[in-house]
Design a protein around this motif. Structure first.
Motif, PDB file in Angstrom:
ATOM      1  N   ALA A   1      10.126  -0.680  -4.317  1.00 42.21           N
ATOM      2  CA  ALA A   1      10.143   0.156  -3.122  1.00 42.21           C
ATOM      3  C   ALA A   1      11.370   1.071  -3.201  1.00 42.21           C
ATOM      4  CB  ALA A   1      10.204  -0.710  -1.867  1.00 42.21           C
ATOM      5  N   PRO A   2      11.192   2.360  -3.454  1.00 46.10           N
ATOM      6  CA  PRO A   2      12.342   3.254  -3.627  1.00 46.10           C
ATOM      7  C   PRO A   2      12.993   3.613  -2.292  1.00 46.10           C
ATOM      8  CG  PRO A   2      10.329   4.507  -3.736  1.00 46.10           C
ATOM      9  CD  PRO A   2       9.912   3.065  -3.620  1.00 46.10           C
ATOM     10  N   SER A   3      14.265   3.931  -2.343  1.00 47.09           N
ATOM     11  CA  SER A   3      14.945   4.419  -1.144  1.00 47.09           C
ATOM     12  C   SER A   3      14.507   5.850  -0.870  1.00 47.09           C
ATOM     13  CB  SER A   3      16.465   4.368  -1.341  1.00 47.09           C
ATOM     14  OG  SER A   3      16.868   5.327  -2.315  1.00 47.09           O
ATOM     15  N   ILE A   4      14.715   6.312   0.351  1.00 51.29           N
ATOM     16  CA  ILE A   4      14.372   7.693   0.701  1.00 51.29           C
ATOM     17  C   ILE A   4      15.170   8.663  -0.155  1.00 51.29           C
ATOM     18  CG2 ILE A   4      14.491   9.424   2.535  1.00 51.29           C
ATOM     19  CD1 ILE A   4      13.865   7.208   4.524  1.00 51.29           C
ATOM     20  N   ALA A   5      16.440   8.331  -0.397  1.00 51.73           N
ATOM     21  CA  ALA A   5      17.278   9.230  -1.208  1.00 51.73           C
ATOM     22  C   ALA A   5      16.723   9.377  -2.622  1.00 51.73           C
ATOM     23  CB  ALA A   5      18.708   8.695  -1.247  1.00 51.73           C
ATOM     24  N   VAL A   6      16.262   8.277  -3.211  1.00 49.77           N
ATOM     25  CA  VAL A   6      15.708   8.337  -4.563  1.00 49.77           C
ATOM     26  C   VAL A   6      14.411   9.146  -4.575  1.00 49.77           C
ATOM     27  CG1 VAL A   6      14.623   6.953  -6.378  1.00 49.77           C
ATOM     28  CG2 VAL A   6      16.799   6.238  -5.404  1.00 49.77           C
ATOM     29  N   LEU A   7      13.536   8.917  -3.576  1.00 43.35           N
ATOM     30  CA  LEU A   7      12.296   9.688  -3.498  1.00 43.35           C
ATOM     31  C   LEU A   7      12.578  11.183  -3.365  1.00 43.35           C
ATOM     32  CD1 LEU A   7      10.002   7.524  -1.212  1.00 43.35           C
ATOM     33  CD2 LEU A   7       9.557   8.198  -3.575  1.00 43.35           C
ATOM     34  N   GLU A   8      13.513  11.527  -2.496  1.00 41.73           N
ATOM     35  CA  GLU A   8      13.852  12.943  -2.321  1.00 41.73           C
ATOM     36  C   GLU A   8      14.373  13.536  -3.625  1.00 41.73           C
ATOM     37  OE1 GLU A   8      16.541  12.913   1.011  1.00 41.73           O
ATOM     38  OE2 GLU A   8      14.923  13.394   2.426  1.00 41.73           O
ATOM     39  N   ALA A   9      15.179  12.769  -4.371  1.00 49.02           N
ATOM     40  CA  ALA A   9      15.702  13.258  -5.644  1.00 49.02           C
ATOM     41  C   ALA A   9      14.573  13.477  -6.655  1.00 49.02           C
ATOM     42  CB  ALA A   9      16.730  12.282  -6.201  1.00 49.02           C
ATOM     43  N   LEU A  10      13.617  12.537  -6.695  1.00 53.39           N
ATOM     44  CA  LEU A  10      12.492  12.671  -7.620  1.00 53.39           C
ATOM     45  C   LEU A  10      11.641  13.897  -7.307  1.00 53.39           C
ATOM     46  CD1 LEU A  10      11.382   8.937  -7.875  1.00 53.39           C
ATOM     47  CD2 LEU A  10      12.209  10.343  -9.760  1.00 53.39           C
TER      48      LEU A  10
ATOM     49  N   ARG B   1       0.826  -1.202   0.000  1.00 56.72           N
ATOM     50  CA  ARG B   1       0.000   0.000   0.000  1.00 56.72           C
ATOM     51  C   ARG B   1       0.862   1.255   0.000  1.00 56.72           C
ATOM     52  NH1 ARG B   1      -1.593   3.251   4.104  1.00 56.72           N
ATOM     53  NH2 ARG B   1      -3.307   4.659   3.614  1.00 56.72           N
ATOM     54  N   LEU B   2       1.916   1.276   0.821  1.00 53.70           N
ATOM     55  CA  LEU B   2       2.774   2.448   0.875  1.00 53.70           C
ATOM     56  C   LEU B   2       3.495   2.657  -0.454  1.00 53.70           C
ATOM     57  CD1 LEU B   2       3.978   4.772   2.448  1.00 53.70           C
ATOM     58  CD2 LEU B   2       5.715   3.205   3.349  1.00 53.70           C
ATOM     59  N   GLY B   3       3.981   1.562  -1.046  1.00 57.75           N
ATOM     60  CA  GLY B   3       4.637   1.691  -2.342  1.00 57.75           C
ATOM     61  C   GLY B   3       3.701   2.238  -3.401  1.00 57.75           C
ATOM     62  N   THR B   4       2.438   1.790  -3.361  1.00 60.20           N
ATOM     63  CA  THR B   4       1.446   2.288  -4.317  1.00 60.20           C
ATOM     64  C   THR B   4       1.168   3.769  -4.098  1.00 60.20           C
ATOM     65  OG1 THR B   4       0.410   0.111  -4.486  1.00 60.20           O
ATOM     66  CG2 THR B   4      -0.915   2.001  -5.155  1.00 60.20           C
ATOM     67  N   LEU B   5       1.025   4.179  -2.829  1.00 61.59           N
ATOM     68  CA  LEU B   5       0.770   5.593  -2.522  1.00 61.59           C
ATOM     69  C   LEU B   5       1.928   6.481  -2.982  1.00 61.59           C
ATOM     70  CD1 LEU B   5      -0.773   5.326   1.064  1.00 61.59           C
ATOM     71  CD2 LEU B   5      -1.966   5.934  -1.043  1.00 61.59           C
ATOM     72  N   LEU B   6       3.160   6.027  -2.724  1.00 62.72           N
ATOM     73  CA  LEU B   6       4.324   6.808  -3.138  1.00 62.72           C
ATOM     74  C   LEU B   6       4.405   6.889  -4.660  1.00 62.72           C
ATOM     75  CD1 LEU B   6       6.953   5.454  -0.584  1.00 62.72           C
ATOM     76  CD2 LEU B   6       5.988   7.766  -0.644  1.00 62.72           C
ATOM     77  N   GLY B   7       4.149   5.764  -5.316  1.00 66.48           N
ATOM     78  CA  GLY B   7       4.168   5.764  -6.772  1.00 66.48           C
ATOM     79  C   GLY B   7       3.117   6.678  -7.360  1.00 66.48           C
ATOM     80  N   ASN B   8       1.919   6.654  -6.766  1.00 68.66           N
ATOM     81  CA  ASN B   8       0.850   7.544  -7.231  1.00 68.66           C
ATOM     82  C   ASN B   8       1.234   9.005  -7.051  1.00 68.66           C
ATOM     83  OD1 ASN B   8      -0.758   5.398  -7.937  1.00 68.66           O
ATOM     84  ND2 ASN B   8      -1.975   5.433  -6.065  1.00 68.66           N
TER      85      ASN B   8
ATOM     86  N   ARG C   1       8.958   1.725 -12.573  1.00 71.55           N
ATOM     87  CA  ARG C   1       8.707   0.732 -11.517  1.00 71.55           C
ATOM     88  C   ARG C   1       8.213   1.390 -10.233  1.00 71.55           C
ATOM     89  NH1 ARG C   1      13.418  -1.607 -13.806  1.00 71.55           N
ATOM     90  NH2 ARG C   1      14.755  -0.656 -12.219  1.00 71.55           N
ATOM     91  N   ILE C   2       8.752   2.567  -9.907  1.00 68.69           N
ATOM     92  CA  ILE C   2       8.305   3.285  -8.715  1.00 68.69           C
ATOM     93  C   ILE C   2       6.852   3.710  -8.870  1.00 68.69           C
ATOM     94  CG2 ILE C   2       8.596   5.428  -7.393  1.00 68.69           C
ATOM     95  CD1 ILE C   2      11.648   5.128  -7.988  1.00 68.69           C
ATOM     96  N   GLU C   3       6.502   4.270 -10.025  1.00 69.08           N
ATOM     97  CA  GLU C   3       5.130   4.740 -10.248  1.00 69.08           C
ATOM     98  C   GLU C   3       4.124   3.589 -10.242  1.00 69.08           C
ATOM     99  OE1 GLU C   3       4.783   7.245 -13.652  1.00 69.08           O
ATOM    100  OE2 GLU C   3       5.899   8.900 -12.734  1.00 69.08           O
ATOM    101  N   SER C   4       4.541   2.431 -10.691  1.00 75.34           N
ATOM    102  CA  SER C   4       3.628   1.282 -10.708  1.00 75.34           C
ATOM    103  C   SER C   4       3.511   0.614  -9.342  1.00 75.34           C
ATOM    104  CB  SER C   4       4.110   0.249 -11.732  1.00 75.34           C
ATOM    105  OG  SER C   4       5.312  -0.364 -11.299  1.00 75.34           O
ATOM    106  N   GLY C   5       4.398   0.989  -8.396  1.00 74.87           N
ATOM    107  CA  GLY C   5       4.376   0.388  -7.067  1.00 74.87           C
ATOM    108  C   GLY C   5       5.111  -0.926  -6.974  1.00 74.87           C
ATOM    109  N   SER C   6       5.759  -1.352  -8.069  1.00 71.58           N
ATOM    110  CA  SER C   6       6.453  -2.639  -8.067  1.00 71.58           C
ATOM    111  C   SER C   6       7.859  -2.556  -7.493  1.00 71.58           C
ATOM    112  CB  SER C   6       6.530  -3.192  -9.498  1.00 71.58           C
ATOM    113  OG  SER C   6       7.263  -2.319 -10.338  1.00 71.58           O
TER     114      SER C   6
END
Length: 234
Positions: free
Chosen positions: A48-57, A5-12, A41-46
């Motif tokens: 789980a990105p690292s915090i560093a990657v999310l912050e960069a995005l 669920r968290l991966g899906t929310l972050l991807g969305n 892959r991040i957007e599809s939720g498949s």
């Protein structure tokens, strides 16, 4: 890796911010210093990105994350409570349901899933028109999609487009069109229906009791709604 669920929310969240800025996955990936495949892959939720990657995005889109905690599925309960307080006709208008149905005249279909539940008074979240459609009408439906700028959901990339339109092809039966998103349940024969009326219009819908037996997504929402009614003594 299975979606969470968290991966899906972050991807969305990533996909929504990217769309708001009219960026392609390639453009966002280049700005963030990662590959386009990783963004997909991040957007599809498949993935789980690292915090560093999310912050960069998010930094590449001039936004930042805000982290909060809440009781499990509290967001869904709040949404159900909000919908229960709103008139059904208002929710029908918000979904653009009549506009889409007025154009689905090339083949027989009936309303099912969460859309059918909404029309029968259940305050469940609905974000697309859900219909039951016969396999024998698949070619007519494909022709309609082609004429109305249809794109099929691509689970691999987490967005619409890049896969065959035809329902016979592998993949989720979910399409975006110029009139809104449509999700289809393909069947040999259309299910039995009842008629409900709102705003001077009749709708053919699958009854709630049948939805709970055949539509897992709608059934889960209906059970959650009824559990909240019992808990509140309604």
């Amino acid at each position: 890796m299975p979606s969470t669920r968290l991966g899906t929310l972050l991807g969305n969240a990533v996909r929504q911010q990217r769309h708001l800025r009219e960026l392609t996955q390639c453009e966002l990936a280049e700005s963030a210093g990662i590959s386009q495949a990783a963004v997909a892959r991040i957007e599809s939720g498949s993935r789980a990105p690292s915090i560093a990657v999310l912050e960069a995005l998010f930094a590449a889109m001039d936004v930042q994350m805000v982290v909060e905690v809440e009781p499990l599925d509290a967001h869904l309960d709040a949404r159900i409570d909000e919908l229960a307080a709103r008139p059904i006709t208002e929710r029908i208008d918000e979904l653009g349901l009549d506009r889409t149905l007025d154009r689905l005249t090339d083949f027989p279909q009936v309303i099912t899933g969460s859309t059918a539940a909404l029309l029968q008074g259940a305050p469940v979240p609905v974000d697309a028109l859900e219909i039951a459609l016969r396999w024998q009408d698949s070619k007519r439906f494909t022709g309609w999609l082609q004429a109305n700028y249809g794109q099929r959901w691509n689970a691999r990339w987490g967005e619409f487009g890049g896969v065959w339109l035809e329902p016979e092809e592998p993949g989720e039966h979910r399409w975006s069109t110029k009139w809104g998103e449509i999700r289809a349940t393909m069947c040999d024969e259309l299910p039995e229906t009842i008629e409900v009326r709102h705003g001077g219009r009749d709708y053919r819908v699958v009854p709630l009791v049948e939805l709970e037996l055949t539509e897992p997504r709608a059934a889960d929402l209906l059970r959650r709604y009824r559990a909240r009614q019992l808990a509140s003594g309604s």
